[in-house]
Design a protein around this motif. Sequence first.
Motif, PDB file in Angstrom:
ATOM      1  N   ALA A   1       0.926  -1.280  -0.001  1.00 30.25           N
ATOM      2  CA  ALA A   1      -0.099  -0.047  -0.134  1.00 30.25           C
ATOM      3  C   ALA A   1       0.941   1.284  -0.129  1.00 30.25           C
ATOM      4  O   ALA A   1       0.562   2.194  -0.634  1.00 30.25           O
ATOM      5  N   ALA A   2       2.106   1.128   0.815  1.00 23.75           N
ATOM      6  CA  ALA A   2       2.919   2.247   0.891  1.00 23.75           C
ATOM      7  C   ALA A   2       3.493   2.512  -0.498  1.00 23.75           C
ATOM      8  O   ALA A   2       3.581   3.716  -0.989  1.00 23.75           O
TER       9      ALA A   2
ATOM     10  N   ASP B   1       4.135   5.615  -5.864  1.00 28.31           N
ATOM     11  CA  ASP B   1       4.036   5.770  -7.263  1.00 28.31           C
ATOM     12  C   ASP B   1       2.906   6.725  -7.543  1.00 28.31           C
ATOM     13  O   ASP B   1       3.145   7.273  -8.700  1.00 28.31           O
ATOM     14  N   ALA B   2       1.730   6.726  -6.736  1.00 30.92           N
ATOM     15  CA  ALA B   2       0.809   7.786  -7.236  1.00 30.92           C
ATOM     16  C   ALA B   2       1.245   9.251  -7.075  1.00 30.92           C
ATOM     17  O   ALA B   2       1.121  10.195  -7.821  1.00 30.92           O
ATOM     18  N   GLY B   3       1.988   9.336  -6.147  1.00 27.65           N
ATOM     19  CA  GLY B   3       2.815  10.801  -5.785  1.00 27.65           C
ATOM     20  C   GLY B   3       3.549  11.243  -6.830  1.00 27.65           C
ATOM     21  O   GLY B   3       3.409  12.343  -7.265  1.00 27.65           O
TER      22      GLY B   3
ATOM     23  N   SER C   1       1.621  12.366  -9.832  1.00 24.63           N
ATOM     24  CA  SER C   1       1.073  13.728  -9.836  1.00 24.63           C
ATOM     25  C   SER C   1       2.291  14.806 -10.190  1.00 24.63           C
ATOM     26  O   SER C   1       1.954  15.747 -10.584  1.00 24.63           O
TER      27      SER C   1
ATOM     28  N   ALA D   1       2.227   1.938  -3.367  1.00 23.10           N
ATOM     29  CA  ALA D   1       1.225   2.155  -4.268  1.00 23.10           C
ATOM     30  C   ALA D   1       1.254   3.729  -4.083  1.00 23.10           C
ATOM     31  O   ALA D   1       0.888   4.591  -5.116  1.00 23.10           O
ATOM     32  N   GLN D   2       1.070   4.159  -2.829  1.00 25.58           N
ATOM     33  CA  GLN D   2       0.894   5.719  -2.518  1.00 25.58           C
ATOM     34  C   GLN D   2       2.156   6.619  -3.084  1.00 25.58           C
ATOM     35  O   GLN D   2       1.854   7.789  -3.772  1.00 25.58           O
TER      36      GLN D   2
END
Length: 302
Positions: free
Chosen positions: A287-288, A293-295, A298, A290-291
Motif C-alpha cells: 500500500a505504501a 507511485d501515485a505521488g 502527480s 502504491a501511494q
Amino acid sequence: MSTVKGVDVASYQSTTYSTAGLDFVIVKATQSTNYVNPKMAAQAKHARDAGLAVGYYHFLVRGRPKEQAAYFVSKAGERAGDILACDWENNIDGTYATNGEKDTFIKEVKRLRPQCRVVLYCNRSFWTTRDATSYAGDGLWIADPNRSAGSPNVKHPWTFHQYSISGGMDRNVGNFPTRAALKKWADGAAPAPPSKPAPGKPSTGDKPVSLTAQQVHDAVWKLDQIAAPDTAPDRSTNPTWQPQSWLKDTGNGVRALRAELHDVAAQAQANGKALSAVRAQLDAIAAALAQLDAGRGSEGQS
C-alpha cells in the motif's frame, strides 16, 4: 504343600510301570529330528488307563530348534490338555542347545500346539548359569535332587520339581494341591468348545462377542512373551501383572503420541499466526509503494 505326584519315563522304563500313588506321567517322545521313543504310545496309554494326567517331552539338541519343534508335535500325542515339555540339558557328547534355541523351541511348540501347556525342564545348574531370559513357557520343571520334594532351590516360580530317582524312576511333584487342580491347569490352554444356541434362538454368526476382563488379560498374557524377572509377581499370585504392565506401557505410548500431536498442532497454529503477520506487513508495504507511485505520477503532470 505339593501333594500331586508323578514320574517321567523313557524307553529304558517298562510300559507297565507302577502307577500306584501317582497323579501324572510325562513320557519321553522325541529327540533331535530323528528319534522317537518306541514305547511312547504304550507308556502314555498305561497312564491314561489309570486316569492320570499325561505329558510328553522332547530332548532338545543344538541347532534347528523350529524343525525340532515341528518334529516333536508331529510325533507326540494329539490330545488337548496334554502337557508338553522341552528337556534342556547336556547331550551325551557334552553339547547343549543355547538359551536362544531353548526359547525359540518353546515358543514354536506353543504356536503349533496352542491347546497344550508347554513347560521347560532343566536342572538347577542350567537354570542358574546358562539361562539368560528366565523364559520357561507355561511353567518351570526344575530338577534339583539336593532338596526335599516341593522345595527346589530356585527363586523363580516352579510348576514341577524332579527331586529324586528311586526304584529306577525319576520322581516328581507338581505345584498343585490336587490332581483335579493339575488337570484344570493343563486343560486351561485348550480353547473352549463352541457354544450351541438355545433352541429357537439364532446363532450369533459373525456378530461381535463380548469378552470378560479375565479373557482380555489372558489374551494379553499370551501375546506378551517377555519373561518377568525373578522379583516380579508371577501369574499364580497375580494373574494380571503382565497384562497390566503391557497395557500401562501401551497407555504411556498413546499419551506420548497425544502430547507430541498437541505440540505439532500448537506449532502449526503459531506458524499460522506468524504467516498472517507477515502477510499483513507485506500488504502494508504494498500500500505504501502504491501511494509513492501515485505521488510521483502527480509531480510529473505539474
